[in-house]
Design an enzyme around this catalytic site. Structure first.
Site, mmCIF file in Angstrom:
data_model
loop_
_atom_site.group_PDB
_atom_site.id
_atom_site.type_symbol
_atom_site.label_atom_id
_atom_site.label_comp_id
_atom_site.label_asym_id
_atom_site.label_seq_id
_atom_site.Cartn_x
_atom_site.Cartn_y
_atom_site.Cartn_z
ATOM 1 C CG ASN A 1 21.489 15.642 44.574
ATOM 2 O OD1 ASN A 1 21.508 16.663 45.239
ATOM 3 N ND2 ASN A 1 21.805 14.478 45.075
ATOM 4 N N PRO B 1 17.007 13.296 42.357
ATOM 5 C CG PRO B 1 17.703 12.020 44.175
ATOM 6 C CD PRO B 1 17.540 13.427 43.716
ATOM 7 C CD GLU C 1 23.239 24.533 32.147
ATOM 8 O OE1 GLU C 1 23.361 25.500 32.894
ATOM 9 O OE2 GLU C 1 23.398 24.621 30.910
ATOM 10 C CD GLU D 1 27.419 14.892 33.518
ATOM 11 O OE1 GLU D 1 28.244 13.984 33.703
ATOM 12 O OE2 GLU D 1 26.358 14.988 34.152
ATOM 13 C CE LYS E 1 17.441 19.557 31.946
ATOM 14 N NZ LYS E 1 18.818 19.812 31.787
ATOM 15 C CB VAL F 1 26.178 -0.565 25.042
ATOM 16 C CG1 VAL F 1 26.896 0.631 25.653
ATOM 17 C CG2 VAL F 1 25.832 -1.536 26.149
ATOM 18 C CB CYS G 1 19.599 14.279 32.318
ATOM 19 S SG CYS G 1 20.271 15.613 33.288
ATOM 20 N NE ARG H 1 25.387 11.992 38.288
ATOM 21 C CZ ARG H 1 25.040 13.270 38.406
ATOM 22 N NH1 ARG H 1 24.129 13.631 39.281
ATOM 23 N NH2 ARG H 1 25.607 14.185 37.640
HETATM 24 C C1 UDX Z 1 21.866 15.364 28.416
HETATM 25 C C2 UDX Z 1 21.390 16.436 27.431
HETATM 26 O O1 UDX Z 1 22.084 16.256 26.187
HETATM 27 C C3 UDX Z 1 21.636 17.820 27.996
HETATM 28 O O2 UDX Z 1 21.137 18.807 27.126
HETATM 29 C C4 UDX Z 1 20.958 17.927 29.358
HETATM 30 O O3 UDX Z 1 21.230 19.183 29.937
HETATM 31 C C5 UDX Z 1 21.427 16.827 30.282
HETATM 32 O O4 UDX Z 1 21.220 15.554 29.670
HETATM 33 P P1 UDX Z 1 24.213 14.318 29.099
HETATM 34 O O5 UDX Z 1 23.387 13.263 29.765
HETATM 35 O O6 UDX Z 1 25.288 14.983 29.850
HETATM 36 O O7 UDX Z 1 23.271 15.487 28.556
HETATM 37 O O8 UDX Z 1 24.915 13.672 27.798
HETATM 38 P P2 UDX Z 1 24.412 13.321 26.326
HETATM 39 O O9 UDX Z 1 25.470 13.745 25.373
HETATM 40 O O10 UDX Z 1 23.058 13.798 26.054
HETATM 41 O O11 UDX Z 1 24.414 11.717 26.322
HETATM 42 C C6 UDX Z 1 23.511 10.954 27.073
HETATM 43 C C7 UDX Z 1 23.704 9.477 26.800
HETATM 44 O O12 UDX Z 1 23.266 9.117 25.495
HETATM 45 C C8 UDX Z 1 25.152 9.015 26.888
HETATM 46 O O13 UDX Z 1 25.219 7.774 27.540
HETATM 47 C C9 UDX Z 1 25.561 8.906 25.445
HETATM 48 O O14 UDX Z 1 26.603 7.998 25.255
HETATM 49 C C10 UDX Z 1 24.275 8.399 24.821
HETATM 50 N N1 UDX Z 1 24.193 8.696 23.375
HETATM 51 C C11 UDX Z 1 24.153 9.995 22.941
HETATM 52 C C12 UDX Z 1 24.135 7.653 22.457
HETATM 53 O O15 UDX Z 1 24.182 6.472 22.835
HETATM 54 N N2 UDX Z 1 24.049 7.954 21.113
HETATM 55 C C13 UDX Z 1 24.005 9.226 20.648
HETATM 56 O O16 UDX Z 1 23.916 9.430 19.432
HETATM 57 C C14 UDX Z 1 24.067 10.287 21.603
HETATM 58 P P1 ADP Z 2 23.851 17.617 39.231
HETATM 59 O O1 ADP Z 2 24.326 16.684 38.168
HETATM 60 O O2 ADP Z 2 22.385 17.973 39.088
HETATM 61 O O3 ADP Z 2 24.717 18.814 39.389
HETATM 62 P P2 ADP Z 2 25.065 16.451 41.614
HETATM 63 O O4 ADP Z 2 24.605 15.297 42.429
HETATM 64 O O5 ADP Z 2 26.350 16.345 40.853
HETATM 65 O O6 ADP Z 2 23.858 16.788 40.609
HETATM 66 O O7 ADP Z 2 25.162 17.754 42.521
HETATM 67 C C1 ADP Z 2 24.199 18.176 43.423
HETATM 68 C C2 ADP Z 2 24.894 18.686 44.680
HETATM 69 O O8 ADP Z 2 23.925 19.335 45.513
HETATM 70 C C3 ADP Z 2 25.547 17.601 45.544
HETATM 71 O O9 ADP Z 2 26.926 17.878 45.670
HETATM 72 C C4 ADP Z 2 24.818 17.718 46.906
HETATM 73 O O10 ADP Z 2 25.681 17.533 48.034
HETATM 74 C C5 ADP Z 2 24.305 19.162 46.868
HETATM 75 N N1 ADP Z 2 23.162 19.428 47.754
HETATM 76 C C6 ADP Z 2 22.006 18.742 47.865
HETATM 77 N N2 ADP Z 2 21.182 19.320 48.762
HETATM 78 C C7 ADP Z 2 21.820 20.400 49.256
HETATM 79 C C8 ADP Z 2 21.483 21.428 50.221
HETATM 80 N N3 ADP Z 2 20.300 21.446 50.843
HETATM 81 N N4 ADP Z 2 22.388 22.391 50.474
HETATM 82 C C9 ADP Z 2 23.586 22.384 49.824
HETATM 83 N N5 ADP Z 2 23.958 21.467 48.914
HETATM 84 C C10 ADP Z 2 23.093 20.476 48.617
#
Ligand code: UDX
Ligand code: ADP
Length: 463
Positions: free
Chosen positions: A91, A93, A161, A165, A221, A271, A277, A347
């Site tokens: 991650n 953050p 990526e 989700e 990205k 909303v 992301c 998140r």
């Molecule tokens: C996003 C990108 O789409 C993806 O390509 C990237 O790798 C990670 O970030 P994600 O955050 O998983 O993916 O979901 P996404 O479908 O993009 O939705 C993001 C947010 O926007 C959600 O809260 C969704 O409900 C909202 N959304 C999306 C809207 O409110 N309206 C829309 O028309 C589309």
């Molecule tokens: P993403 O949505 O980017 O996949 P997540 O928070 O779901 O983010 O996942 C990231 C994962 O990486 C967490 O499970 C965290 O424990 C792990 N992580 C962070 N730092 C390390 C590290 N140094 N070695 C192994 N795992 C790690």
């Protein structure tokens, strides 16, 4: 030929991505490692309902590949040592301290990974950045790896990526494009690009595999996410105009979406966007722009976030004013807590901020989400630190039955667009609510006509 892949980070990106690579490449051993023992245990759980990530189709793939060529482990050093290719999927953050606080991405975990790889590696490896990273992170990773002193050679690729989700598995199996950033100027750099390309080419048509320089890949990205988030903020901005003027935002979205230059996707007023992301990446972009002195560019993108925050507070405010300017002691039922449907990820979910706002007005919330636990909801609210954990416990109730959850409520707020909400017996829900009964549809998924006929006072976004 790659025989062993290691992925550091078993989260929402690392887990599903590696599951799909393992499925498509049965002769490559894929080991996903994480420092979080509980998470790894969950990935190894015999009951596939307990996987730490919920994604349609994921459990089937894990069942097929786990134990065959897909492994989950906390033995990070061992997996690094054995791997020919290492994906970094930890991650990143937004920083909560120091320089860039609230904007820049925190690269602590990435740096720790790079140092660990540098310490452990004894053979040459290809390192693939999967996490979303600020532009030029690859050079920081390279600096750390090149100075290990143990003569191991590393090639660094950026392979962002793009999965969303809720649709991660189909996005991975059938991506619009795969982006590989590398250094084709050197022979080893080109070879590394070829090796990663060959892996994806098993199931992705070659014309969808794009190679660029590392910086372009990293910036693409951030740009993709900024553009997508901007579309949501743009349609949400129009939703308020619709509410004031009598236009209907879904009709407007349909009308503009038919213009092939605009396109129909990602125009659903809501909303507010959530997820790990969008906000993080835009803040990061704003930070990068500011740090180069590009203030107009920074302000331009920051407005996307400002609009999104406004949409969440506007939704909450609307609930308060509609309920006669007081919600103190009133039960408001939440349907949905995840940031979008078909995921258990919360998140940055809009639900968290709307809830916080309503709790400040002493509302009593009743929360139901098909995939999010009571504990997660409380963790999300406690993280905001607005009130004590005990107060949150006192003010929020949970019910695994949606009908019970809505019983005796003054109002229902729909925060996530789960399909099941559309199939409910809304007459039954209405009969058990206090009157007048309100529905605030933060996703515009319910049938306004039908609900109004039953007797509900319905308000959608941009209606
Ligand atoms: C996003 C990108 O789409 C993806 O390509 C990237 O790798 C990670 O970030 P994600 O955050 O998983 O993916 O979901 P996404 O479908 O993009 O939705 C993001 C947010 O926007 C959600 O809260 C969704 O409900 C909202 N959304 C999306 C809207 O409110 N309206 C829309 O028309 C589309
Ligand atoms: P993403 O949505 O980017 O996949 P997540 O928070 O779901 O983010 O996942 C990231 C994962 O990486 C967490 O499970 C965290 O424990 C792990 N992580 C962070 N730092 C390390 C590290 N140094 N070695 C192994 N795992 C790690």
């Amino acid at each position: 030929m790659i025989k062993n892949i290691c992925c550091i980070g078993a989260g929402y990106v690392g887990g599903p991505t590696m599951a799909v690579i393992a499925k498509q490449c049965p002769e490559i051993k894929v080991t996903v490692v994480d420092v979080n023992q509980q998470r790894i245990n969950a990935w190894n759980d015999a009951d596939l309902n307990n996987l730490p990530v919920y994604e349609p189709g994921l459990a089937d793939i894990v069942q097929e590949a786990r134990g065959r060529n897909l492994f989950f482990s906390t033995e990070v050093d061992q997996a690094i040592d054995q791997a020919d290719m290492i994906f970094i999927s930890v991650n990143t953050p937004t920083k909560t301290y120091g320089i860039g606080k609230g904007k820049a991405a925190d690269l602590k975990y990435i740096e720790l990974c790079a140092r660990q790889i540098a310490r452990v590696a004894k053979t040459d490896k290809i390192i693939v950045e999967k996490s979303t990273l600020p532009v030029r992170t690859a050079s920081a990773i390279r600096d750390i790896l090149d100075n290990t002193g143990n003569k191991v050679k590393f090639q660094i690729l950026s392979n962002p990526e793009f999965l969303a989700e809720g649709t991660a598995i189909s996005d991975l199996l059938n991506p619009d494009r795969v982006l590989i950033g590398g250094n084709p100027e050197t022979e080893e750099g080109q070879a590394a690009i070829n090796v990663l390309t060959e892996i994806y080419a098993r199931w992705v048509p070659e014309n969808r595999i794009l190679t660029t320089n590392v910086w372009s890949s990293e910036l693409s990205k951030l740009t993709a996410n900024a553009f997508l988030a901007q579309r949501v903020s743009s349609i949400n901005a129009m939703s308020e105009i619709c509410e004031k003027t009598g236009a209907d935002i879904d009709e407007v979205a349909q009308a503009i979406g038919l213009d092939s230059r605009i396109g129909s996707k990602f125009l659903k007023a809501s909303v507010g966007f959530g997820g790990s992301c969008f906000q993080k990446d835009i803040l990061n972009l704003v930070y990068i722009a500011s740090s180069y002195g590009l203030d107009q560019v920074a302000d331009y993108w920051e407005q996307v976030i400002i609009m999104n925050d406004y949409q969440k507070s506007r939704f909450a405010n609307n609930i308060i004013t509609t309920l006669y300017n007081t919600i103190s002691g009133k039960k408001i039922a939440f349907l949905g807590w995840a940031f979008k449907k078909d995921t258990n990820d919360t998140r940055e979910s809009a639900a968290i901020y709307v809830a916080d706002y309503l709790l400040n007005e002493q509302a009593e919330l009743a929360v139901y989400d098909p995939k999010v636990s009571e504990q997660q909801v409380l963790t999300d609210l406690n993280y905001l630190n607005t009130r004590s954990e005990q107060e949150n416990v006192n003010l929020i109730s949970f019910n695994s039955c949606p009908y019970e959850n809505c019983k005796d409520a003054h109002a229902i707020a729909v925060l996530t667009e789960w399909d099941e909400f559309k199939t409910y017996d809304w007459q039954r829900i209405y009969d058990n609510m206090l009157k007048p009964a309100f529905v605030f549809d933060g996703r515009n998924i319910l049938n306004e006509k039908e609900l109004t006929k039953i007797g509900f006072k319905y308000q959608g976004i941009g209606k």
